[in-house]
Write a protein that holds these residues in place. Sequence first.
Motif, short mmCIF file in Angstrom:
data_model
loop_
_atom_site.label_atom_id
_atom_site.label_comp_id
_atom_site.label_asym_id
_atom_site.label_seq_id
_atom_site.Cartn_x
_atom_site.Cartn_y
_atom_site.Cartn_z
N ARG A 40 16.33 -55.48 -18.77
CA ARG A 40 16.53 -55.10 -20.17
C ARG A 40 15.46 -55.66 -21.10
O ARG A 40 15.36 -55.23 -22.25
N ALA B 39 15.48 -48.63 -15.38
CA ALA B 39 16.94 -48.76 -15.38
C ALA B 39 17.58 -47.60 -14.63
O ALA B 39 18.55 -47.80 -13.89
N LEU C 141 11.55 -49.21 -19.71
CA LEU C 141 12.93 -49.54 -19.42
C LEU C 141 13.69 -48.33 -18.88
O LEU C 141 14.40 -48.44 -17.87
#
Length: 152
Positions: A122, A133, A129
């Motif tokens: 994060r 992610a 990201l």
Amino acid sequence: MHDDGALAPQVTARFSRKREAIVAAATELLNARGVRGMTLAEVAERVGLITTSVTYYFRKKDELAAACFRSGIQRLTALVHEAGREPTASSRLRRLIELYLDLRARIGAGEAPAISVFSDIRALSPPTLRPTAAAYYGLFRQARRLFAAPGA
């Protein structure tokens, strides 16, 4: 006289080896200091390069950190796929644990590079990201499927 086609695989292999060495060194720093604490200068020093040489492979620190996370995700995904070949949920779980413990033993013995600690994903900036992610969540979806069986 050299054939350009014959040189390309050697250059690609050399590029890949150097890139992997950079990711391995960065992963160690990332695990010790997090995304914010890792610097391109320290990574470069660990692999015997200057900082601008590292930026040839990774333009920004975030790109390098994301590559570290993706490398770990890819390696763990390979374990999940291997375990998925087993016929039952319990044998898949057993195989996944065996594979993971073997990997950790090889890492501990210095025979394999470290895997990044994912808790700092994060800290990446939004452009890096999102795909990182998504890959991380994908790993967990694939792992969950190992146990998607009646009675599992």
